[in-house]
Write a protein that holds these residues in place. Structure first.
Motif, PDB file in Angstrom:
ATOM      1  N   GLN A 167       1.017  -1.132  -0.058  1.00  0.00           N
ATOM      2  CA  GLN A 167      -0.246  -0.032  -0.052  1.00  0.00           C
ATOM      3  C   GLN A 167       0.914   1.290  -0.029  1.00  0.00           C
ATOM      4  OE1 GLN A 167      -3.537   0.068   0.631  1.00  0.00           O
ATOM      5  NE2 GLN A 167      -3.991  -1.632   2.154  1.00  0.00           N
ATOM      6  N   LYS A 168       0.709   2.199  -1.040  1.00  0.00           N
ATOM      7  CA  LYS A 168       1.295   3.479  -0.714  1.00  0.00           C
ATOM      8  C   LYS A 168       1.043   4.127   0.532  1.00  0.00           C
ATOM      9  CE  LYS A 168       1.232   4.816  -5.821  1.00  0.00           C
ATOM     10  NZ  LYS A 168       0.376   5.553  -6.668  1.00  0.00           N
ATOM     11  N   SER A 169      -0.022   4.223   1.008  1.00  0.00           N
ATOM     12  CA  SER A 169      -0.371   5.146   2.399  1.00  0.00           C
ATOM     13  C   SER A 169       0.802   4.582   3.509  1.00  0.00           C
ATOM     14  CB  SER A 169      -1.700   4.794   2.657  1.00  0.00           C
ATOM     15  OG  SER A 169      -1.894   3.573   2.863  1.00  0.00           O
ATOM     16  N   ARG A 197       2.688   1.801   3.293  1.00  0.00           N
ATOM     17  CA  ARG A 197       3.810   0.775   2.801  1.00  0.00           C
ATOM     18  C   ARG A 197       3.549  -0.370   3.647  1.00  0.00           C
ATOM     19  NH1 ARG A 197       8.398   5.262   3.452  1.00  0.00           N
ATOM     20  NH2 ARG A 197       7.677   6.781   1.552  1.00  0.00           N
ATOM     21  N   SER A 198       2.548  -0.789   3.774  1.00  0.00           N
ATOM     22  CA  SER A 198       2.253  -2.221   4.429  1.00  0.00           C
ATOM     23  C   SER A 198       2.232  -3.247   3.169  1.00  0.00           C
ATOM     24  CB  SER A 198       0.929  -2.130   5.165  1.00  0.00           C
ATOM     25  OG  SER A 198      -0.005  -1.775   4.322  1.00  0.00           O
ATOM     26  N   VAL A 247       0.651  -5.719   0.796  1.00  0.00           N
ATOM     27  CA  VAL A 247      -0.337  -6.494   0.547  1.00  0.00           C
ATOM     28  C   VAL A 247      -0.245  -8.181   0.199  1.00  0.00           C
ATOM     29  CG1 VAL A 247      -2.282  -6.666  -1.159  1.00  0.00           C
ATOM     30  CG2 VAL A 247      -1.360  -4.291  -0.578  1.00  0.00           C
ATOM     31  N   ARG A 249      -9.380  -5.525  -1.041  1.00  0.00           N
ATOM     32  CA  ARG A 249      -8.162  -5.554  -2.123  1.00  0.00           C
ATOM     33  C   ARG A 249      -8.020  -3.935  -2.318  1.00  0.00           C
ATOM     34  NH1 ARG A 249      -9.790  -9.251  -6.385  1.00  0.00           N
ATOM     35  NH2 ARG A 249     -10.461  -7.453  -7.613  1.00  0.00           N
ATOM     36  N   PRO A 250      -6.838  -3.410  -2.223  1.00  0.00           N
ATOM     37  CA  PRO A 250      -6.719  -2.250  -2.575  1.00  0.00           C
ATOM     38  C   PRO A 250      -6.738  -1.673  -4.125  1.00  0.00           C
ATOM     39  CG  PRO A 250      -4.500  -3.002  -1.685  1.00  0.00           C
ATOM     40  CD  PRO A 250      -5.347  -4.168  -1.606  1.00  0.00           C
ATOM     41  N   ASP A 309      -3.386   2.768  -5.720  1.00  0.00           N
ATOM     42  CA  ASP A 309      -2.961   3.015  -4.387  1.00  0.00           C
ATOM     43  C   ASP A 309      -1.728   2.076  -3.938  1.00  0.00           C
ATOM     44  OD1 ASP A 309      -5.032   5.024  -4.279  1.00  0.00           O
ATOM     45  OD2 ASP A 309      -6.412   3.617  -3.536  1.00  0.00           O
ATOM     46  N   CYS A 310      -1.192   1.514  -4.887  1.00  0.00           N
ATOM     47  CA  CYS A 310      -0.171   0.476  -4.520  1.00  0.00           C
ATOM     48  C   CYS A 310       1.212   0.693  -5.021  1.00  0.00           C
ATOM     49  CB  CYS A 310      -0.648  -1.049  -4.782  1.00  0.00           C
ATOM     50  SG  CYS A 310      -2.163  -1.400  -3.908  1.00  0.00           S
TER      51      CYS A 310
END
Ligand SMILES: [Zn+2]
Length: 202
Positions: free
Chosen positions: A44-46, A48-49, A51, A82-83, A87-88
């Motif tokens: 995830q961009k937000s 950095r977790s 996926v 799912r993002p 956004d990834c």
């Protein structure tokens, strides 16, 4: 990143963590089954977790390169959680081959990051197919595809590291050197095993 400018030391650190902690163990298991050394992850961009991370699985299907295998798994996740690919961050251990460049494009990512180059794949890891396919099929010389285009911007992690001030730069370069040694060892295992496999371009 488009959405971040490529990122500084914290992003690079996180990407190297994902390669070392999430992709590499899957790759070690994959190589033990006869697969190549390439892997990928989606973050995830937000925050950095992670996926998911995946490894090459050409033993099952020659199209399951690390990147395509990660995309397949991503779309097997329940749609609800799912993002959006926009956004990834997309991370590949090695510069994506022509198949994977197209797959990342069709799957809707606006970025990807990679540790090792096409030339590394050929010279350090004895996988010449990326550059050979670019030349034979597309008429492109090394470096001939558009690293930044209307769909995505790509980032070579070593180039990001080169732009980071010391002492962070040296510390991150040391991490890359350690990862390179681990991938060289895995590559050696793959190359010793590949004569017996059925992967068309092994
Ligand atoms: Zn590929």
């Amino acid at each position: 990143m488009s959405g971040g400018g490529g990122g500084g030391a914290p992003l690079v650190e996180r990407l190297l963590d994902v390669i070392e902690d999430d992709i590499l163990p899957l790759t070690e298991a994959g190589v033990a089954r006869g697969n190549k050394i390439f892997g990928a992850a989606i973050l995830q961009k937000s925050d950095r977790s992670l996926v998911l991370a995946e490894a090459n699985n050409e033993i099952e299907n020659p199209l399951w390169h690390g990147e395509v295998h990660a995309l397949k798994r991503f779309h097997e996740l329940p749609e609800a959680g799912r993002p959006d690919p926009k956004d990834c961050l997309f991370l590949a251990t090695h510069e994506p081959c022509p198949l994977c460049l197209s797959a990342i494009t069709w799957a809707g990512y606006d970025n990807f990051y990679y540790l090792f180059s096409h030339a590394d794949s050929r010279d350090a890891f004895a996988i010449p197919h990326d550059l050979r396919i670019l030349r034979e099929v597309f008429g492109l010389e090394p470096g001939g595809y558009n690293a930044r285009n209307a769909y995505w911007t790509s980032y070579a992690i070593p180039l990001l590291v080169a732009g980071i001030p010391s002492p962070e730069r040296q510390r991150l370069q040391n991490r890359i050197d350690e990862l390179t040694a681990k991938y060289r060892a895995l590559s050696h295992r793959y190359q010793k095993s590949k004569a017996g496999n059925a992967i068309p371009l092994n």
